[in-house]
Design a protein around this motif. Structure first.
Motif, PDB file in Angstrom:
ATOM      1  N   ILE A 162       0.831  -1.201   0.000  1.00 39.92           N
ATOM      2  CA  ILE A 162       0.000   0.000   0.000  1.00 39.92           C
ATOM      3  C   ILE A 162       0.866   1.251   0.000  1.00 39.92           C
ATOM      4  CG2 ILE A 162      -1.669   1.349   1.342  1.00 39.92           C
ATOM      5  CD1 ILE A 162      -2.906  -1.281   2.261  1.00 39.92           C
ATOM      6  N   ASP A 163       1.945   1.235   0.798  1.00 42.09           N
ATOM      7  CA  ASP A 163       2.846   2.379   0.842  1.00 42.09           C
ATOM      8  C   ASP A 163       3.494   2.614  -0.524  1.00 42.09           C
ATOM      9  OD1 ASP A 163       4.314   4.422   2.493  1.00 42.09           O
ATOM     10  OD2 ASP A 163       6.025   3.274   1.782  1.00 42.09           O
ATOM     11  N   GLY A 164       3.848   1.522  -1.207  1.00 41.16           N
ATOM     12  CA  GLY A 164       4.406   1.655  -2.544  1.00 41.16           C
ATOM     13  C   GLY A 164       3.415   2.262  -3.523  1.00 41.16           C
ATOM     14  N   LEU A 165       2.150   1.869  -3.413  1.00 40.24           N
ATOM     15  CA  LEU A 165       1.118   2.451  -4.262  1.00 40.24           C
ATOM     16  C   LEU A 165       0.971   3.943  -3.989  1.00 40.24           C
ATOM     17  CD1 LEU A 165      -1.585  -0.356  -3.938  1.00 40.24           C
ATOM     18  CD2 LEU A 165      -0.279   0.192  -5.990  1.00 40.24           C
ATOM     19  N   ALA A 166       1.038   4.300  -2.710  1.00 40.45           N
ATOM     20  CA  ALA A 166       0.922   5.714  -2.344  1.00 40.45           C
ATOM     21  C   ALA A 166       2.095   6.522  -2.897  1.00 40.45           C
ATOM     22  CB  ALA A 166       0.849   5.856  -0.823  1.00 40.45           C
ATOM     23  N   GLN A 167       3.289   5.937  -2.835  1.00 39.92           N
ATOM     24  CA  GLN A 167       4.469   6.615  -3.369  1.00 39.92           C
ATOM     25  C   GLN A 167       4.326   6.856  -4.869  1.00 39.92           C
ATOM     26  OE1 GLN A 167       7.058   7.836  -1.624  1.00 39.92           O
ATOM     27  NE2 GLN A 167       6.167   7.132   0.299  1.00 39.92           N
ATOM     28  N   ALA A 168       3.577   5.971  -5.530  1.00 39.61           N
ATOM     29  CA  ALA A 168       3.359   6.110  -6.974  1.00 39.61           C
ATOM     30  C   ALA A 168       2.185   7.027  -7.297  1.00 39.61           C
ATOM     31  CB  ALA A 168       3.127   4.734  -7.598  1.00 39.61           C
ATOM     32  N   GLY A 169       1.530   7.595  -6.255  1.00 38.43           N
ATOM     33  CA  GLY A 169       0.463   8.560  -6.482  1.00 38.43           C
ATOM     34  C   GLY A 169      -0.936   8.046  -6.298  1.00 38.43           C
ATOM     35  N   ALA A 170      -1.086   6.835  -5.774  1.00 38.31           N
ATOM     36  CA  ALA A 170      -2.419   6.271  -5.591  1.00 38.31           C
ATOM     37  C   ALA A 170      -3.172   6.990  -4.483  1.00 38.31           C
ATOM     38  CB  ALA A 170      -2.320   4.789  -5.254  1.00 38.31           C
ATOM     39  N   THR A 171      -4.484   7.018  -4.597  1.00 37.31           N
ATOM     40  CA  THR A 171      -5.360   7.464  -3.526  1.00 37.31           C
ATOM     41  C   THR A 171      -5.990   6.221  -2.919  1.00 37.31           C
ATOM     42  OG1 THR A 171      -5.854   9.486  -4.763  1.00 37.31           O
ATOM     43  CG2 THR A 171      -7.308   8.944  -2.923  1.00 37.31           C
ATOM     44  N   VAL A 172      -5.859   6.067  -1.601  1.00 36.78           N
ATOM     45  CA  VAL A 172      -6.308   4.842  -0.940  1.00 36.78           C
ATOM     46  C   VAL A 172      -7.155   5.197   0.274  1.00 36.78           C
ATOM     47  CG1 VAL A 172      -5.620   2.656   0.120  1.00 36.78           C
ATOM     48  CG2 VAL A 172      -4.179   3.688  -1.653  1.00 36.78           C
ATOM     49  N   PHE A 173      -8.331   4.587   0.346  1.00 34.03           N
ATOM     50  CA  PHE A 173      -9.198   4.695   1.523  1.00 34.03           C
ATOM     51  C   PHE A 173      -9.314   3.297   2.094  1.00 34.03           C
ATOM     52  CE2 PHE A 173     -13.288   4.888   3.744  1.00 34.03           C
ATOM     53  CZ  PHE A 173     -13.173   6.088   4.438  1.00 34.03           C
ATOM     54  N   VAL A 174      -8.766   3.089   3.299  1.00 35.93           N
ATOM     55  CA  VAL A 174      -8.639   1.744   3.838  1.00 35.93           C
ATOM     56  C   VAL A 174      -9.207   1.673   5.247  1.00 35.93           C
ATOM     57  CG1 VAL A 174      -6.243   2.269   4.495  1.00 35.93           C
ATOM     58  CG2 VAL A 174      -6.990  -0.112   4.418  1.00 35.93           C
ATOM     59  N   SER A 175     -10.079   0.705   5.481  1.00 33.94           N
ATOM     60  CA  SER A 175     -10.631   0.525   6.819  1.00 33.94           C
ATOM     61  C   SER A 175      -9.860  -0.569   7.552  1.00 33.94           C
ATOM     62  CB  SER A 175     -12.121   0.156   6.742  1.00 33.94           C
ATOM     63  OG  SER A 175     -12.293  -1.174   6.283  1.00 33.94           O
ATOM     64  N   THR A 176      -9.807  -0.445   8.868  1.00 28.24           N
ATOM     65  CA  THR A 176      -9.109  -1.435   9.686  1.00 28.24           C
ATOM     66  C   THR A 176      -9.616  -1.361  11.121  1.00 28.24           C
ATOM     67  OG1 THR A 176      -6.937  -2.211  10.457  1.00 28.24           O
ATOM     68  CG2 THR A 176      -7.219   0.165  10.217  1.00 28.24           C
ATOM     69  N   HIS A 177      -9.464  -2.463  11.855  1.00 27.62           N
ATOM     70  CA  HIS A 177      -9.703  -2.410  13.294  1.00 27.62           C
ATOM     71  C   HIS A 177      -8.411  -2.657  14.063  1.00 27.62           C
ATOM     72  CE1 HIS A 177     -10.494  -6.724  12.245  1.00 27.62           C
ATOM     73  NE2 HIS A 177      -9.771  -6.924  13.325  1.00 27.62           N
ATOM     74  N   TYR A 178      -7.278  -2.688  13.345  1.00 30.39           N
ATOM     75  CA  TYR A 178      -5.976  -2.854  13.983  1.00 30.39           C
ATOM     76  C   TYR A 178      -5.363  -1.483  14.270  1.00 30.39           C
ATOM     77  CZ  TYR A 178      -6.176  -7.740  12.406  1.00 30.39           C
ATOM     78  OH  TYR A 178      -6.541  -9.043  12.188  1.00 30.39           O
ATOM     79  N   MET A 179      -5.111  -1.213  15.554  1.00 28.90           N
ATOM     80  CA  MET A 179      -4.551   0.083  15.945  1.00 28.90           C
ATOM     81  C   MET A 179      -3.163   0.307  15.339  1.00 28.90           C
ATOM     82  SD  MET A 179      -6.804   1.570  17.991  1.00 28.90           S
ATOM     83  CE  MET A 179      -8.314   1.059  18.829  1.00 28.90           C
TER      84      MET A 179
END
Length: 311
Positions: free
Chosen positions: A182-199
């Motif tokens: 996911i971090d790699g995608l963000a570095q390439a300019g991706a927009t990401v909306f991600v849900s989680t219950h892990y703090m």
């Protein structure tokens, strides 16, 4: 992945509400996601995260409120939205009898991506599945199934990714690899909306919304949430009798909240009310041997503070 224009609003939620009979699953949620951001949506199961995502994708009709995705209205223009986004649901439906490559080809075909397209090889390399093309989906591990589901969400080069608890049920190592992707995608300019219950996962997000019982309690960077939400400093306390000490701390003036963290206690005190020495002395006066030291606050502290019932 197509990069959005700077400052472009990729996702807009304005008073989004969803009721199922007398039950309000999402209660007047409002926020924006800018192009190029990785925004997390943190909350326990049942807090309204999935319902919010399904409304934004046009899969559920809001009871009230307004939303836009990539400039399109989520109620009137859903067909325009779907080709532009990638969606990975909590329980993505892979075909166990098909291979990795066949699953990717099937779902890619829905978006008009030919099975001979070089995009298939590219996306498998991106998620770390190169060399596994001929393995059946039903025979690969949970972490690898999640990677395949991500590959499918990416195959048509979406402008925006919705990932709904993408690492639920996988081991910590697989979770770390997934977030590296996911971090790699963000570095390439991706927009990401991600849900989680892990703090711990929420720390990886550029901004973070915190959900509880259908309400969006706050949204900001993790650092800003820890700085602005908490009423004072955090402390770790190593004591000789942990559970009795926990009960004792709850009755010490100036202690805002306290909980068990492994083999020690973790407390938040009101600003200016305590030092390590004063907490240690207060416990000593109650018969406890304790070592107290300051520590960095956590997102768990933030969540518990925001979700704490108002007096």
């Amino acid at each position: 992945m197509t990069e959005g224009l700077p400052n472009e609003v990729a996702v807009l939620a304005d008073g989004l509400t969803k009721r199922f009979g007398d039950f309000t699953a999402v209660d007047s949620v409002s926020f924006e996601v800018r192009a190029g951001e990785v925004v997390g949506y943190l909350g326990p199961n049942g807090s309204g995260k999935t319902t919010t995502i399904r409304m934004l994708l046009g899969l559920l009709r809001p009871s009230s409120g307004h939303g836009e995705v990539l400039g399109f209205d989520i109620q009137r223009q859903t067909e325009a939205i779907r080709p532009l986004v990638g969606y990975m649901s909590q329980k993505f439906a892979l075909y166990d009898e098909l291979t990795v490559a066949e699953n990717l080809a099937f779902y890619g075909g829905i978006y008009g991506v030919s099975s001979t397209s070089p995009r298939h090889k590219e996306v498998l390399e991106l998620v770390g599945l190169s060399g596994s093309e001929n393995e059946r989906a039903g025979q690969i591990s949970g972490g690898w199934r999640q990677r395949l589901a991500l590959a499918i969400a990416l195959v048509h080069r979406p402008r925006l990714l919705f990932l709904d608890e993408p690492t639920s049920g996988v081991d910590p190592v697989a979770r770390r690899v997934f977030w590296d992707t996911i971090d790699g995608l963000a570095q390439a300019g991706a927009t990401v909306f991600v849900s989680t219950h892990y703090m711990d996962e929420a720390e990886y997000c550029r901004r973070l919304g915190i959900m509880s019982e259908g309400r969006l309690l706050a949204m900001d960077t993790p650092a800003a949430l820890k700085r602005d939400v908490l009423p004072g400093p955090a402390w770790n306390l190593v004591v000789d009798r942990v559970i009795p000490a926990l009960d004792a701390l709850e009755h010490i003036a100036g202690v805002f909240q306290v909980g068990l963290r492994g083999d020690h206690l973790h407390a938040i005190t009101l600003a200016g009310q305590h030092t390590a020495v004063s907490l240690q002395s207060a416990l000593a006066s109650m018969g406890f041997n304790a070592h107290v030291e300051p520590t960095d606050p956590t997102l768990e502290d933030v969540f518990l503070t925001l979700a704490k019932p108002k007096a």
